[in-house]
Design a protein around this motif. Sequence first.
Motif, mmCIF file in Angstrom:
data_model
loop_
_atom_site.group_PDB
_atom_site.id
_atom_site.type_symbol
_atom_site.label_atom_id
_atom_site.label_comp_id
_atom_site.label_asym_id
_atom_site.label_seq_id
_atom_site.Cartn_x
_atom_site.Cartn_y
_atom_site.Cartn_z
ATOM 1 N N GLU A 4 67.591 30.574 14.745
ATOM 2 C CA GLU A 4 66.766 31.677 14.251
ATOM 3 C C GLU A 4 67.033 31.959 12.770
ATOM 4 O OE1 GLU A 4 66.049 36.429 14.990
ATOM 5 O OE2 GLU A 4 67.149 35.280 16.485
ATOM 6 N N GLU A 8 64.404 31.236 8.799
ATOM 7 C CA GLU A 8 63.841 32.457 8.227
ATOM 8 C C GLU A 8 63.136 32.264 6.895
ATOM 9 O OE1 GLU A 8 66.939 35.397 8.155
ATOM 10 O OE2 GLU A 8 66.605 35.906 10.259
ATOM 11 N N HIS A 172 57.749 35.396 18.828
ATOM 12 C CA HIS A 172 57.491 34.080 18.250
ATOM 13 C C HIS A 172 57.378 34.172 16.734
ATOM 14 C CE1 HIS A 172 56.856 33.332 22.389
ATOM 15 N NE2 HIS A 172 55.562 33.589 22.438
ATOM 16 N N ARG A 173 57.574 33.025 16.061
ATOM 17 C CA ARG A 173 57.407 32.927 14.611
ATOM 18 C C ARG A 173 56.457 31.783 14.331
ATOM 19 N NH1 ARG A 173 59.528 37.027 15.589
ATOM 20 N NH2 ARG A 173 61.419 37.883 14.697
ATOM 21 N N ARG A 174 55.596 31.969 13.322
ATOM 22 C CA ARG A 174 54.591 30.946 13.024
ATOM 23 C C ARG A 174 54.380 30.873 11.518
ATOM 24 N NH1 ARG A 174 48.380 31.191 15.134
ATOM 25 N NH2 ARG A 174 47.707 29.174 14.308
ATOM 26 N N TRP A 187 53.685 32.785 6.187
ATOM 27 C CA TRP A 187 53.927 33.192 7.560
ATOM 28 C C TRP A 187 52.623 33.743 8.108
ATOM 29 C CZ3 TRP A 187 58.277 31.564 9.509
ATOM 30 C CH2 TRP A 187 59.390 31.414 8.690
ATOM 31 N N SER A 189 50.714 35.507 11.842
ATOM 32 C CA SER A 189 50.957 36.122 13.138
ATOM 33 C C SER A 189 50.883 35.053 14.229
ATOM 34 C CB SER A 189 49.926 37.215 13.379
ATOM 35 O OG SER A 189 50.106 37.799 14.637
ATOM 36 N N PRO A 190 51.880 35.033 15.125
ATOM 37 C CA PRO A 190 51.898 33.992 16.157
ATOM 38 C C PRO A 190 50.810 34.148 17.211
ATOM 39 C CG PRO A 190 53.857 35.390 16.343
ATOM 40 C CD PRO A 190 53.078 35.859 15.157
#
Length: 190
Positions: A4, A8, A172-174, A187, A189-190
């Motif tokens: 994680e 970043e 989640h990360r996208r 970045w 929104s997932p």
Amino acid sequence: MSTEKALETLENVRQNIRSHLTEGVKNRHSDFRTFTFCTSGSIPTGRTVVLRGYDSEKKIITLHSNYYAEKIEQLKINNEVCCVFYSKSKKIQIRCFGNATINHGNEKSSHAWKNMSDMSKECYFQTPNPGSSISKYNDFSKSVKNKESEAFTTIHVQVKKFDWLFLKREGHRRALIFTSQSENDTWISP
């Protein structure tokens, strides 16, 4: 450092993509070794293929194909493709969008042919051609010759953009990663 924390920054996401695709070429047990190759020709179609090369500098994904397969005809109609990689263990999906080039009977396909194992080469001497109707389960044959098969081709995908998704319980990360314009990486929104 945890996965994680390591993910970043957008630069670290770029490195994550590079690392996983490079691993997929070298390690036959990698989750990134096979992927779904999507074409759209006259209708959208996807199929699982093997990652045969990734040039991280030029952002080119390479796969092999039978020249007489449906995907080749679809690429002749529309060369825009999507490659979808997914690792269940790492919980990472990488979608790659780009343009495909068919290399058939040229220096690029001949170079790939020379570097293939004999077992892999056998697949390209099959009769009848892929997608042909056959009467029984094993109603096909292979007539292996000691030369490059006329059916062998490579496909190079010039990646324009990566859509990277990291699935995690906390959220989640996208990210969108643009191959030639890192200043547009973002970045989403997932």
